[in-house]
Design an enzyme around this catalytic site. Structure first.
Site, PDB file in Angstrom:
ATOM      1  N   CYS A  85       0.839  -1.197   0.000  1.00 38.05           N
ATOM      2  CA  CYS A  85       0.000   0.000   0.000  1.00 38.05           C
ATOM      3  C   CYS A  85       0.878   1.253   0.000  1.00 38.05           C
ATOM      4  CB  CYS A  85      -0.984  -0.033   1.169  1.00 38.05           C
ATOM      5  SG  CYS A  85      -2.376   1.125   0.959  1.00 38.05           S
ATOM      6  N   HIS A 212      -3.795  -4.698   0.003  1.00 43.28           N
ATOM      7  CA  HIS A 212      -3.309  -5.295   1.240  1.00 43.28           C
ATOM      8  C   HIS A 212      -3.403  -6.811   1.136  1.00 43.28           C
ATOM      9  CE1 HIS A 212      -3.003  -1.657   3.766  1.00 43.28           C
ATOM     10  NE2 HIS A 212      -3.996  -1.212   3.011  1.00 43.28           N
ATOM     11  N   GLU A 214      -2.477  -9.008   3.212  1.00 40.65           N
ATOM     12  CA  GLU A 214      -2.851  -9.573   4.508  1.00 40.65           C
ATOM     13  C   GLU A 214      -4.350  -9.491   4.766  1.00 40.65           C
ATOM     14  OE1 GLU A 214      -2.324  -5.200   5.399  1.00 40.65           O
ATOM     15  OE2 GLU A 214      -1.475  -6.686   4.026  1.00 40.65           O
TER      16      GLU A 214
END
Length: 232
Positions: A85, A212, A214
């Site tokens: 990001c 992202h 994750e």
């Protein structure tokens, strides 16, 4: 060899603007041994480096200033460096964000030459939510991305009900990377215009995702596993 067998030593750079908990947990699920670091010297012994980030470009570069030389040296040495990001945007040369905020020009790491541009026109800003990845070229970071499914995660990155196609990821951003070299673009995403959602330098060892991983379910976990394998 699988990511769970490699157990690469990965450091996550803490400069005050990262999703440290969710990034660390995602990397651990991908098979890495993870240390969150606050000192540039800790970069030297790592198998791989993650530069996460949320927030403003100029603040990110100011906070990460002490890491600038260490990150450049690691990139020169071929240590895999993964920006996420804001961290991806910081890999570039500069950003329009500083000018937009009246802060003048802020200098990025310049590891992937280019500029971060602000979305304009009819696009809603920020670009937030799930969107599709269109892989443009081969890179180890995207191995297997088209073949996996993805669960829609909660805000903290834990999967919940519902699913999307395997090549979707979760975005939250108002600026996008515009590398100087077309070859730096690994994947794009359509948000009015297509924008680069995964980029990499010429060596292939410095790369980043605008989304992202994750928080991107199985697609993101596959990308994190690929990163761990690159590090190992």
């Amino acid at each position: 060899m699988s990511a769970t067998q490699t157990a690469a030593e990965v450091v996550v750079v803490d400069y005050g603007l990262g999703n440290l908990r969710s990034v660390t947990r995602g990397l651990e699920r991908a098979g890495a041994s993870v240390a969150v670091i606050e000192e540039p010297a800790a970069v030297d012994s790592a198998d791989g480096i993650v530069l996460p980030g949320v927030g403003a470009f100029s603040e990110g570069m100011e906070n990460a200033g002490p890491f600038r030389a260490a990150l450049a040296d690691a990139a020169d040495a071929g240590t895999p460096l993964f920006g996420i990001c804001l961290g991806m945007q910081m890999l570039l040369t500069t950003s329009e964000e500083a000018d937009h905020a009246g802060q003048g020009e802020a200098e990025g790491l310049d590891l992937i030459p280019g500029t971060n541009r602000r979305f304009h026109g009819d696009q809603k800003v920020p670009h937030m939510g799930w969107n599709e990845l269109d892989v443009q070229r081969d890179h180890p970071l995207v191995d297997g991305v088209d073949s996996v499914g993805s669960q829609i995660p909660q805000a903290d990155g834990v999967a919940e009900g519902g699913s999307v196609d395997g090549d979707h990821a979760y975005f939250v951003h108002s600026y996008y990377a515009e590398p100087e070299a077309d070859a730096a673009v690994v994947a794009t995403t359509d948000y009015g215009p297509d924008f680069p959602s995964i980029i990499a330098d010429e060596s292939g060892t410095v790369f980043g995702t605008q989304f992202h991983p994750e928080k991107s379910g199985e697609t993101g976990l596959q990308i994190l596993r690929n990163f761990v394998d690159i590090c190992a």
